[in-house]
Design a protein around this motif. Structure first.
Motif, PDB file in Angstrom:
ATOM      1  N   LEU A  52       0.987  -1.179   0.061  1.00 45.84           N
ATOM      2  CA  LEU A  52       0.173  -0.031  -0.025  1.00 45.84           C
ATOM      3  C   LEU A  52       0.815   1.139  -0.074  1.00 45.84           C
ATOM      4  O   LEU A  52       1.823   1.332   0.672  1.00 45.84           O
ATOM      5  N   ALA A  79      -3.904   4.063   5.066  1.00 40.88           N
ATOM      6  CA  ALA A  79      -3.397   2.544   4.660  1.00 40.88           C
ATOM      7  C   ALA A  79      -2.873   1.841   6.215  1.00 40.88           C
ATOM      8  O   ALA A  79      -3.031   0.595   6.464  1.00 40.88           O
ATOM      9  N   LYS A 113      -4.040  -1.678   7.564  1.00 43.17           N
ATOM     10  CA  LYS A 113      -3.193  -2.937   7.512  1.00 43.17           C
ATOM     11  C   LYS A 113      -3.807  -3.953   8.347  1.00 43.17           C
ATOM     12  O   LYS A 113      -3.542  -5.159   7.754  1.00 43.17           O
ATOM     13  N   VAL A 123       3.039  -1.088   4.192  1.00 44.53           N
ATOM     14  CA  VAL A 123       2.732   0.271   3.973  1.00 44.53           C
ATOM     15  C   VAL A 123       3.999   1.089   3.611  1.00 44.53           C
ATOM     16  O   VAL A 123       4.938   1.230   4.576  1.00 44.53           O
TER      17      VAL A 123
END
Length: 356
Positions: free
Chosen positions: A44, A54, A58, A71
């Motif tokens: 992401l 994000a 997660k 991320v």
């Protein structure tokens, strides 16, 4: 002077319900994108509120998909990327105009990755450059400090995970139905939670407006809300704000406890509640100004604790505790005389070339 920002804050429950009710339609392009097996990992990519969204999504995505989720901010993708054929890449930019995110799309595509983009504007540069587009269906949000766009991005990542979990059978239908039920419970509490946040902020606005800086302390699921909260306060109150994970704060940053220090505590997990309340009492003894925000049934009840309603599940707390920081940012900016519905520096993005 924060009329639009407050309007967007109040629109959130309706936006959330709309996205959840239409999740099959919104995620249809993602379902059709995969013709083979499901990748081993997800990457992401986003910055600012998109990056915080994000981070918030997660744990939910990892739990539902049983895959590693990484991320990264666009400018720190690194020179060593995971194998393209084993990785699903999703870049996130609400406006779709971020120059660093657009550059990341091109870099990843040149490295052999197929890139899906998540934006609220299908005609935006990021959406057009990507191989697939997913809509953040939050409607217009013209002010700089994002509220409904942030929470809608988290929810869109959630429904994307649900769609992939259904497609590749990494979760049982009953499990996904339970997640939807918890989200609906959280959304049903949102309108009253916003009113509770407004009343709480108004009661404490005088000391809050005088603060030269803020420290936000959170555990577990509350950390993403604290990180986004710090960003909102920087954008609207024009003073430094920093977010720390609870244990990280205890191991060093605690030396900032002193008279005049303002700490905002977000309690997310019952296992940490007693220790965080102990930190609250200790800080007040040192002269700190503390406020506590939680959806937990806390044993202590005083004027400095904001008790919000929620589903009781960690993954919905971002839709609960983040409301406090949004409302504080909007009302605080009005109290200080800042018009956050308009950019402070109208030429900043063009001069620094950060948005197209």
């Amino acid at each position: 002077m924060a009329e639009k920002m407050l309007q967007y804050i109040h629109e959130q429950p309706l936006v959330w319900r709309h996205i959840l009710e239409n999740r099959s339609t919104l995620t249809a392009p993602l379902r059709a994108w995969f013709t083979g097996g499901f990748p081993h990992r997800l990457l992401l990519v986003g910055t600012g509120s998109s990056g915080n969204a994000a981070m918030a999504a997660k744990p939910f995505m990892e739990q539902l998909l049983h895959r590693e989720v990484t991320v990264a901010v666009p400018t720190r993708l690194g020179t060593v990327l995971p194998p393209a054929q084993e990785t699903m890449v999703l870049v996130i930019s609400q406006s779709g105009r971020s120059t660093s995110t657009l550059a990341a799309v091109h870099t990843l595509q040149q490295a052999g990755f197929r890139v899906a983009a998540m934006t609220s504007v299908p005609s935006s540069p990021v959406a057009q450059a990507a191989d697939l587009h997913l809509l953040i269906d939050c409607g217009e949000e013209s002010v700089g400090p994002k509220t409904k766009g942030f929470t809608a991005t988290v929810l869109t990542l959630y429904i994307a995970a649900m769609a992939l979990a259904e497609t590749f059978q990494t979760a049982f239908p009953g499990e996904i139905a339970a997640y939807e039920s918890a989200l609906s419970t959280s959304f049903a509490a949102a309108e009253n939670n916003i009113l509770l946040c407004r009343d709480f902020c108004v009661r404490h606005m005088e000391p809050l407006a005088r603060q030269p800086h803020f420290t936000l302390i959170a555990d577990g699921a509350g950390l993403a809300a604290a990180c986004e909260g710090a960003l909102k306060m920087l954008e609207t109150l024009y003073v430094p704000a920093f977010a720390y994970e609870f244990e990280e704060y205890l191991h060093g940053v605690n030396n900032t406890l002193c008279a005049g220090q303002c700490n905002l505590l977000v309690l997310s997990h019952i296992k940490n509640a007693e220790r965080m309340l102990r930190l609250d009492r200790y800080g007040r003894e040192k002269g700190c100004f503390h406020l506590v925000v939680s959806t937990l049934p806390l044993p202590d009840h005083d004027a400095c604790i904001l008790q919000l309603a929620g589903s009781g599940m960690g993954f919905t707390q971002i839709f609960e505790t983040s409301l406090f920081f949004q409302v504080l940012s909007a009302l605080g900016s009005e109290f200080k005389g800042f018009d956050v519905d308009k950019p402070k520096f109208a030429d900043f993005y063009s001069r620094m070339e950060t948005k197209l």
